[in-house]
Design a protein around this motif. Structure first.
Motif: not given
Length: 301
Positions: A136-143, A290-294
């Motif tokens: 979901r988009r509200d979870e985390e900035k990468a999502r 940037t853990a999630m985006e990486d």
């Protein structure tokens, strides 16, 4: 529930079901990525509803780290049996045994990162051209950067700067050989929306989401469930606490929250007043800015 709230979640339901049916129309071999968390439960429920009374034409794919909560695995098997779904399980331990990935060592070791290789391998072996995820988009900035139809190249990698426009709910699922798409039907839902819908539909949920007593340790401001897979630092002592999960993943990095909420209605009241997002307790998200985006660029969920 107030009428405007009910209308809101029914609009979200319709949007998600439309996206799921578009997947069936545009792709040859889709699969649902099932983690056992509330978002993948919601997505599976919506997919079953989208094709009722016919059987859901997509199988479930679960990446088993070997460090899951036992309650998650029990719920997964029960859900697959309830809806008569095909369940495919890919094991991180098998990849470790084959020497394809190396297990982390140390106090902060987690198998969460190892899931990416296992996921991409499972998608390739199954020849899946679309994988539906519960992001979901509200979870985390990468999502928040994801489209409903999120293109992945032949290596399973994601380029957030090279995504296709989605105007007027038109989705472009064209791809070259070896490429696939990640599909996020519940992109526009919030955590509160999810809980309100699950409450309205009376969807059964894993016991982990409700307050219970569990042995935990406190690390860097996070409560982690004590388990045989967690390597304790010197001075870390386990103690009993009344907690629940807001998000469910690998036991070594999934934080739990002190709570007395034992019903969905109490959870809704708790979420509505919380100032921290549900992933605020995920240790794996704190490894870098940037853990999630990486991880997503490499092929993570």
């Amino acid at each position: 529930m107030l009428n405007y709230q009910l209308n809101h979640i029914r609009e979200l339901e319709s949007e998600s079901i439309f996206v799921i049916r578009e997947v069936a129309a545009q792709f040859d071999n889709p699969v649902i990525l099932f983690s056992g968390g509330k978002d993948s439960i919601l997505m599976t429920y919506l997919a079953v509803k989208a094709f009722h009374p016919a059987r859901l034409p997509f199988p479930l794919l679960h990446i088993d780290t070997g460090h899951n909560f036992p309650e998650t695995l029990a719920y997964r098997d029960e859900l697959a049996a309830r809806y008569g779904l095909k369940l495919i399980t890919a094991y991180v331990q098998d990849a470790i045994d084959r020497g394809e990935v190396t297990e982390e060592k140390g106090f902060n070791a987690s198998r969460n990162y190892l899931q990416t290789h296992v996921l991409l391998d499972a998608l390739e072996k199954g020849r899946f051209d679309a994988a539906l995820g519960g992001g979901r988009r509200d979870e985390e900035k990468a999502r928040a950067k994801e489209r409903f139809f999120s293109h992945r190249d032949e290596f399973g990698q994601w380029d957030p700067k090279n995504q296709r426009p989605e105007l007027w709910r038109l989705f472009n699922g064209r791809k070259h050989l070896g490429e696939h798409f990640r599909i996020f039907p519940i992109s526009n839902w919030t955590e509160l929306d999810v809980w309100q819908y699950l409450a309205t539909e009376k969807v059964p949920l894993p016991s982990l989401y409700f307050a219970h007593e569990r042995e935990v340790i406190r690390r860097d401001g996070i409560l982690l469930a004590n388990s045989p897979h967690l390597v304790r630092k010197p001075g870390e002592e386990a103690f009993l606490a009344r907690v629940r999960c807001r998000t469910i993943g690998d036991t070594t990095c999934t934080g739990v929250w002190e709570s007395d909420a034992v019903t969905i209605e109490e959870i809704i009241a708790e979420v509505a007043t919380s100032r921290m997002t549900e992933r605020g307790g995920r240790a794996d998200d704190r490894r870098s800015e940037t853990a999630m985006e990486d991880r997503k660029k490499e092929g993570y969920f």
